[in-house]
Design an enzyme around this catalytic site. Structure first.
Site, PDB file in Angstrom:
ATOM      1  N   LYS A 100      18.302  23.062 -38.625  1.00  0.00           N
ATOM      2  CA  LYS A 100      17.463  22.613 -39.741  1.00  0.00           C
ATOM      3  C   LYS A 100      17.642  23.418 -41.028  1.00  0.00           C
ATOM      4  CE  LYS A 100      15.972  19.247 -37.614  1.00  0.00           C
ATOM      5  NZ  LYS A 100      16.861  18.144 -37.949  1.00  0.00           N
ATOM      6  N   PRO A 122      18.096  28.673 -35.920  1.00  0.00           N
ATOM      7  CA  PRO A 122      19.113  27.618 -36.040  1.00  0.00           C
ATOM      8  C   PRO A 122      19.158  26.662 -34.843  1.00  0.00           C
ATOM      9  CG  PRO A 122      20.133  29.761 -35.697  1.00  0.00           C
ATOM     10  CD  PRO A 122      18.676  30.003 -35.874  1.00  0.00           C
ATOM     11  N   HIS A 156      28.275  12.111 -35.060  1.00  0.00           N
ATOM     12  CA  HIS A 156      27.814  12.351 -33.687  1.00  0.00           C
ATOM     13  C   HIS A 156      26.639  11.432 -33.386  1.00  0.00           C
ATOM     14  CE1 HIS A 156      29.695  16.489 -32.600  1.00  0.00           C
ATOM     15  NE2 HIS A 156      30.516  15.770 -33.347  1.00  0.00           N
ATOM     16  N   TYR A 194      23.619  21.960 -26.160  1.00  0.00           N
ATOM     17  CA  TYR A 194      22.652  23.066 -26.101  1.00  0.00           C
ATOM     18  C   TYR A 194      22.440  23.385 -24.627  1.00  0.00           C
ATOM     19  CZ  TYR A 194      21.530  21.924 -30.964  1.00  0.00           C
ATOM     20  OH  TYR A 194      21.605  21.693 -32.325  1.00  0.00           O
ATOM     21  N   TYR A 210      15.714  15.569 -34.652  1.00  0.00           N
ATOM     22  CA  TYR A 210      17.069  16.135 -34.745  1.00  0.00           C
ATOM     23  C   TYR A 210      17.876  15.441 -35.854  1.00  0.00           C
ATOM     24  CZ  TYR A 210      21.342  18.445 -33.165  1.00  0.00           C
ATOM     25  OH  TYR A 210      22.467  19.235 -33.107  1.00  0.00           O
TER      26      TYR A 210
HETATM   27  P1  FAS Z   1      21.827  31.028 -48.992  1.00  0.00           P
HETATM   28  O1  FAS Z   1      21.373  32.309 -48.350  1.00  0.00           O
HETATM   29  O2  FAS Z   1      22.958  30.263 -48.389  1.00  0.00           O
HETATM   30  O3  FAS Z   1      22.274  31.316 -50.510  1.00  0.00           O
HETATM   31  C1  FAS Z   1      21.528  32.212 -51.316  1.00  0.00           C
HETATM   32  C2  FAS Z   1      22.508  32.822 -52.315  1.00  0.00           C
HETATM   33  O4  FAS Z   1      21.760  33.670 -53.197  1.00  0.00           O
HETATM   34  C3  FAS Z   1      23.550  33.704 -51.631  1.00  0.00           C
HETATM   35  O5  FAS Z   1      24.847  33.305 -52.019  1.00  0.00           O
HETATM   36  C4  FAS Z   1      23.215  35.123 -52.106  1.00  0.00           C
HETATM   37  O6  FAS Z   1      24.374  35.907 -52.320  1.00  0.00           O
HETATM   38  C5  FAS Z   1      22.507  34.860 -53.424  1.00  0.00           C
HETATM   39  N1  FAS Z   1      21.567  35.914 -53.812  1.00  0.00           N
HETATM   40  C6  FAS Z   1      20.736  36.623 -53.022  1.00  0.00           C
HETATM   41  N2  FAS Z   1      20.014  37.490 -53.764  1.00  0.00           N
HETATM   42  C7  FAS Z   1      20.404  37.321 -55.062  1.00  0.00           C
HETATM   43  C8  FAS Z   1      20.039  37.920 -56.290  1.00  0.00           C
HETATM   44  N3  FAS Z   1      19.111  38.866 -56.337  1.00  0.00           N
HETATM   45  N4  FAS Z   1      20.656  37.501 -57.433  1.00  0.00           N
HETATM   46  C9  FAS Z   1      21.589  36.512 -57.385  1.00  0.00           C
HETATM   47  N5  FAS Z   1      21.994  35.904 -56.243  1.00  0.00           N
HETATM   48  C10 FAS Z   1      21.393  36.315 -55.096  1.00  0.00           C
HETATM   49  N6  FAS Z   1      21.449  26.918 -40.637  1.00  0.00           N
HETATM   50  C11 FAS Z   1      21.746  25.913 -39.796  1.00  0.00           C
HETATM   51  O7  FAS Z   1      21.262  24.787 -39.978  1.00  0.00           O
HETATM   52  N7  FAS Z   1      22.587  26.141 -38.719  1.00  0.00           N
HETATM   53  C12 FAS Z   1      23.162  27.384 -38.490  1.00  0.00           C
HETATM   54  O8  FAS Z   1      23.893  27.560 -37.536  1.00  0.00           O
HETATM   55  C13 FAS Z   1      22.881  28.447 -39.362  1.00  0.00           C
HETATM   56  N8  FAS Z   1      23.449  29.695 -39.181  1.00  0.00           N
HETATM   57  C14 FAS Z   1      23.112  30.714 -40.037  1.00  0.00           C
HETATM   58  C15 FAS Z   1      23.659  32.013 -39.886  1.00  0.00           C
HETATM   59  C16 FAS Z   1      23.298  33.054 -40.753  1.00  0.00           C
HETATM   60  C17 FAS Z   1      23.895  34.447 -40.573  1.00  0.00           C
HETATM   61  C18 FAS Z   1      22.379  32.816 -41.797  1.00  0.00           C
HETATM   62  C19 FAS Z   1      21.951  33.945 -42.731  1.00  0.00           C
HETATM   63  C20 FAS Z   1      21.847  31.541 -41.977  1.00  0.00           C
HETATM   64  C21 FAS Z   1      22.222  30.484 -41.099  1.00  0.00           C
HETATM   65  N9  FAS Z   1      21.711  29.191 -41.253  1.00  0.00           N
HETATM   66  C22 FAS Z   1      22.002  28.171 -40.426  1.00  0.00           C
HETATM   67  C23 FAS Z   1      20.846  28.889 -42.331  1.00  0.00           C
HETATM   68  C24 FAS Z   1      21.711  28.702 -43.543  1.00  0.00           C
HETATM   69  O9  FAS Z   1      22.659  27.700 -43.310  1.00  0.00           O
HETATM   70  C25 FAS Z   1      20.776  28.419 -44.680  1.00  0.00           C
HETATM   71  O10 FAS Z   1      19.793  27.476 -44.319  1.00  0.00           O
HETATM   72  C26 FAS Z   1      21.494  27.987 -45.916  1.00  0.00           C
HETATM   73  O11 FAS Z   1      22.457  28.956 -46.227  1.00  0.00           O
HETATM   74  C27 FAS Z   1      20.434  27.813 -47.008  1.00  0.00           C
HETATM   75  O12 FAS Z   1      21.065  27.782 -48.220  1.00  0.00           O
HETATM   76  P2  FAS Z   1      20.429  28.564 -49.476  1.00  0.00           P
HETATM   77  O13 FAS Z   1      18.980  28.304 -49.509  1.00  0.00           O
HETATM   78  O14 FAS Z   1      21.295  28.189 -50.614  1.00  0.00           O
HETATM   79  O15 FAS Z   1      20.544  30.118 -49.125  1.00  0.00           O
HETATM   80  C1  PHB Z   2      26.844  24.871 -35.822  1.00  0.00           C
HETATM   81  O1  PHB Z   2      27.730  24.017 -35.642  1.00  0.00           O
HETATM   82  O2  PHB Z   2      27.055  25.949 -36.435  1.00  0.00           O
HETATM   83  C2  PHB Z   2      25.455  24.617 -35.287  1.00  0.00           C
HETATM   84  C3  PHB Z   2      25.199  23.429 -34.603  1.00  0.00           C
HETATM   85  C4  PHB Z   2      23.908  23.197 -34.131  1.00  0.00           C
HETATM   86  C5  PHB Z   2      22.924  24.158 -34.326  1.00  0.00           C
HETATM   87  C6  PHB Z   2      23.201  25.352 -35.005  1.00  0.00           C
HETATM   88  C7  PHB Z   2      24.476  25.584 -35.471  1.00  0.00           C
HETATM   89  O3  PHB Z   2      21.661  23.937 -33.862  1.00  0.00           O
END
Ligand code: FAS
Ligand code: PHB
Length: 396
Positions: A303, A299, A78, A207, A391
């Protein structure tokens, strides 16, 4: 009850999401062994629909981790991003504003899949569905981790523990309260996200600010759309049928976008609250936090996952220096170095959130400032350059 099984490794990694998997893979490629402990099943982890927009730094990390092939073919480059308000759509030309830099759209689910596949191909040791993970002696040179799996108790003696277990994990909570400052900010709304097997409404991420609330148009591929709308924290999934979602989504978009909207049944639907959180600092003794375990960003700036990537870039480099040349300054400088980039990304994500969302408690004056913020972004090349450089991702 069987006797405890004892294991030994260099780095015990708590959490098998992107941060933990990236770290394990990069360490392995430098002959540094690790063990990943993941609370959930692999299917559960792979079933999560989360981030979609990748900074170049994250794509580079994927290549260094040996998982750059599939994104080469399936990732969507993009060169710009859309900003919509007052029924008009504006294009921010990321590529020209940053001297040629772009973002890549490729789902977090795909990255996690690629990393699990790579770990399996190198016989990476990953325990799924573990429980009662407990960290011990973190402030000593001989930390260890205990946990249970299928009624069997285990102890892993290690040199370091990497807390990659997300916001709700055990790692950050294992740091004594007086060793940690936590910064919190929560928003009075969340994002309702859906995944639909329909062609995306736009060929770039849009957005959209609207008086009824924020909405976001994204995608995963040419037949898989990813859309979000701002919803109240009181809302529940049962309040939002597909039909209600499409009607609200259409209302919030400018006609030149919504006229192209093809609706369909959602294949995934979830509500996530928006919050910002930073743990200062990310290191206690032999424990190092990376990813959501150390910070959460709204989000809006795309980031979250990208910060997990830069944390792992810094931490893996520090651990490699330690094992290859006995250097310790990378390890003890990790927290400060990572937090510098984290706070700048939190700033950008909060600025985008404040500018684009509707705050019911805003005064007319505050609403008018929001509009001026958006108009300044659209009118000023300098404002667009600031937006673009954040961005596509600040330098590591
Ligand atoms: P994660 O949370 O992905 O991974 C942590 C892992 O640790 C999980 O698999 C969990 O099961 C495990 N864990 C937890 N406690 C534990 C324990 N006690 N023992 C063992 N394992 C354990 N970011 C964006 O940039 N754009 C988005 O649109 C976006 N949407 C999101 C939506 C949701 C619902 C959430 C929660 C996050 C979103 N994020 C988004 C942020 C997300 O992408 C995170 O930044 C990303 O998952 C970070 O990765 P990890 O740090 O690996 O954490
Ligand atoms: C997504 O594609 O899930 C997405 C894109 C841009 C954002 C957040 C989520 O800022």
């Amino acid at each position: 009850m069987n006797s405890q099984e004892n294991l030994k490794t260099k780095v015990a990694i708590i959490g098998g999401g992107p941060a933990g998997l990236f770290l394990s893979q990069l360490l392995h490629l430098h002959d540094i062994e690790s063990v990943i402990l993941e609370r959930r099943s692999r299917e559960y982890v792979l079933g999560r629909i989360r981030a979609g927009v990748l900074e170049q730094g994250t794509v580079d990390l994927m290549r260094r981790a040996g998982i750059g092939e599939r994104i080469e073919h399936e990732g969507m480059i993009h060169e710009g991003v859309g900003i919509a308000f007052e029924n008009a759509l504006h294009h921010i030309d990321l590529m020209s504003l940053t001297g040629g830099k772009v973002v890549t759209v490729y789902g977090q689910t795909e990255i996690t899949q690629d990393l699990y596949q790579a770990r399996d191909s190198m016989d990476g040791m990953i325990f799924h569905e573990v429980n009662e993970v407990t960290l011990h002696q973190l402030d000593s040179a001989m930390p260890y981790v205990t946990f249970f799996k299928d009624e069997q108790s285990y102890r892993i003696d290690c040199d370091f523990v990497a807390g990659c277990d997300g916001f709700h994990g055990v790692s950050r909570k294992s740091i004594p309260q007086d060793e940690l400052t936590e910064y919190h900010m929560s928003y009075p709304f969340g994002w309702l996200g859906i995944l639909a097997e329909t062609p995306p409404v736009s060929d770039e991420v849009v957005y959209a600010s609207h008086e009824r609330g924020f909405s976001l148009c994204s995608m995963r591929n040419s037949m898989l759309s990813r859309y979000y709308i701002q919803v109240s924290l009181e809302d529940q999934l049962k309040d939002w049928s597909d039909e209600r979602f499409w009607g609200e989504f259409k209302t919030r978009l400018p006609a030149q976008v919504s006229d192209n909207l093809i609706t369909g049944s959602s294949v995934e639907k979830s509500i996530a609250p928006l919050r910002a959180f930073v743990a200062d600092n990310l290191n206690y003794g032999r424990l190092f936090l990376a990813g959501d375990a150390g910070h959460i960003v709204p989000p809006t700036g795309a980031k979250g996952l990208n910060l997990a990537a830069s944390d792992v870039h810094y931490l893996s480099g520090a651990l490699i220096d330690y094992y290859q040349s006995g250097q310790e300054q990378g390890l003890y400088g990790y927290s400060e170095r990572a937090l510098d980039r984290i706070w700048k990304s939190v700033r950008f994500s909060m600025w985008c959130t404040l500018m684009l969302h509707t705050f019911s408690e805003h005064t007319p004056f505050e609403r008018r400032i929001q509009k001026a913020d958006l108009q300044y972004l659209i009118d000023s090349p300098s404002a667009q350059k600031m937006f673009a450089e954040n961005y596509i991702g600040l330098p590591y």
